[in-house]
Design an enzyme around this catalytic site. Structure first.
Site, PDB file in Angstrom:
ATOM      1  N   PHE A 112       0.879  -1.219   0.179  1.00  0.00           N
ATOM      2  CA  PHE A 112       0.124   0.039  -0.049  1.00  0.00           C
ATOM      3  C   PHE A 112       1.013   1.229   0.023  1.00  0.00           C
ATOM      4  CE2 PHE A 112      -3.953  -1.892   2.163  1.00  0.00           C
ATOM      5  CZ  PHE A 112      -4.322  -2.647   0.933  1.00  0.00           C
ATOM      6  N   SER A 171      -5.246  -7.834   0.451  1.00  0.00           N
ATOM      7  CA  SER A 171      -4.021  -7.535  -0.097  1.00  0.00           C
ATOM      8  C   SER A 171      -3.145  -8.377   0.918  1.00  0.00           C
ATOM      9  CB  SER A 171      -3.408  -6.317   0.187  1.00  0.00           C
ATOM     10  OG  SER A 171      -1.925  -6.077  -0.089  1.00  0.00           O
ATOM     11  N   LYS A 206     -13.330  -6.249  -2.087  1.00  0.00           N
ATOM     12  CA  LYS A 206     -12.476  -7.020  -2.840  1.00  0.00           C
ATOM     13  C   LYS A 206     -11.897  -8.165  -1.987  1.00  0.00           C
ATOM     14  CE  LYS A 206      -8.602  -6.545  -6.142  1.00  0.00           C
ATOM     15  NZ  LYS A 206      -7.644  -5.694  -6.741  1.00  0.00           N
ATOM     16  N   GLY A 256      -1.394 -12.267 -12.542  1.00  0.00           N
ATOM     17  CA  GLY A 256      -1.185 -12.635 -14.298  1.00  0.00           C
ATOM     18  C   GLY A 256      -1.834 -14.211 -14.382  1.00  0.00           C
TER      19      GLY A 256
END
Length: 342
Positions: A112, A171, A206, A256
């Protein structure tokens, strides 16, 4: 746009984080050169917002809301800035961003890093016109004594100029942050955020891909009860599928192409857990129109990408959006909403 494959070998000679900062600096000096990709089939509605197309830029690329208009100009239907914390923070020590070129992946442990919400708010105020929705992803400072208060503070500050807010509790690079995904803590967090909103705004949540079935069911229930408008599924993973890159063992969140199978499985899990009652945004491993279309048909109302830009360049959003329109038309759908969960 088509020059990127020629430029990429030179870009990859530069440290990943430095290359990213150079890209942001170049974009800041360039006015928006286009607009979101539009086609009547691509227009969609979610949480009262109108999206020119369902292909969004995930949080992490434009952490400080420096270039949202420029990214909309590359064809994205919406842009999510952040993660932004109440106070500026430097993030984790460098190096903290790694390209896994052999795997078309990225590992980050940024932590962050951002200039704080006040600076970003000033930048958003200067945006004269928005070509598409701009969401603001909010987080807590690493050394905060009360992380729920940080999220409430972020909601209070940023809701005025955000088209939607995303609560980022997934996160892996802020120690202990993911514990806020558990039932009681998540309920307290959502209550705090919703009560802090100075104006009505859609709130997205999220979540991590590294969840057990019971956790998925609990998050779905609490999110629906707590008034969340959509779930973003999912953030980076701390798991490690087989990887070829020498950076494979670096600590941090993996994103990815290798995240694709895990991300789509979590999308299906949350589609089942919510019973279709809560809109889903799919992120993680999306790098083609085929992949984006598969996510929509698996239950996603919108999709987001970031890591694929590293390997395919800024023209990717427009290519995916155009490819989606072709597939929707081919299969007889009148709009994106008809294809969701089909």
């Amino acid at each position: 746009m088509t020059l990127y494959p020629l430029l990429r070998p030179f870009v990859f000679q530069i440290d990943a984080e430095r290359a990213h900062r150079l890209a942001i600096a170049a974009l800041k000096m360039t006015p928006p050169l286009g607009r979101p990709e539009t086609d009547p089939l691509l227009h969609t509605q979610l949480a009262g917002l109108s999206f020119p197309n369902p292909v969004g830029l995930a949080a992490g690329f434009d952490k400080d809301a420096e270039v949202p208009a420029q990214m909309l100009g590359f064809g994205f239907g919406f842009v999510e800035v952040g993660t932004l914390t109440p106070l500026p923070q430097a993030g984790n020590p460098r190096p903290r961003l790694f390209r896994l070129a052999e795997d078309a992946a990225v590992i980050n442990r940024m932590g962050f890093n951002n200039g704080g919400q006040a600076q970003a708010l000033d930048r958003l105020k200067r945006l004269a016109r928005r070509a598409g929705p701009i969401g603001v992803n909010i987080g807590a400072n690493k050394d905060s004594a009360d992380r729920i208060a940080d999220y409430a503070s972020g909601a209070r500050a940023m809701a005025v100029l955000a088209d939607y807010l995303t609560i980022n509790i997934s996160s892996p690079n802020t120690p202990g942050l993911r514990t806020l995904q558990t039932g009681a803590a998540l309920k307290e967090l959502l209550d705090g955020v919703m009560s802090a909103l100075p104006v009505p705004r859609p709130v997205f949540l999220k979540v991590a891909p590294d969840l057990e079935p019971a956790e998925i069911d609990e998050i779905a229930r609490v999110a629906i009860d707590g008034g969340v408008d959509a779930l973003i599924v999912a953030n980076t993973t701390i798991s490690r599928p087989p990887l070829r890159s020498p950076h494979a063992k670096e600590a941090g969140g993996l994103s990815g192409a290798p995240l694709a199978s895990l991300s789509v499985q979590r999308l299906r899990d949350f589609r089942t857990a919510t019973g279709g009652k809560l809109p889903l945004v799919s992120a993680g491993g999306i790098g083609s129109a085929d992949e984006a279309y598969a996510r929509i048909r698996a239950g996603a109302s919108l999709v987001q990408l970031y890591s694929a830009l590293v390997y395919q360049g800024p023209g990717l959003a427009r290519r995916i959006a155009r490819g989606l329109a072709e597939r929707l038309r081919r299969d007889g759908f009148a709009n994106v909403a008809e294809a969701v969960g089909a």
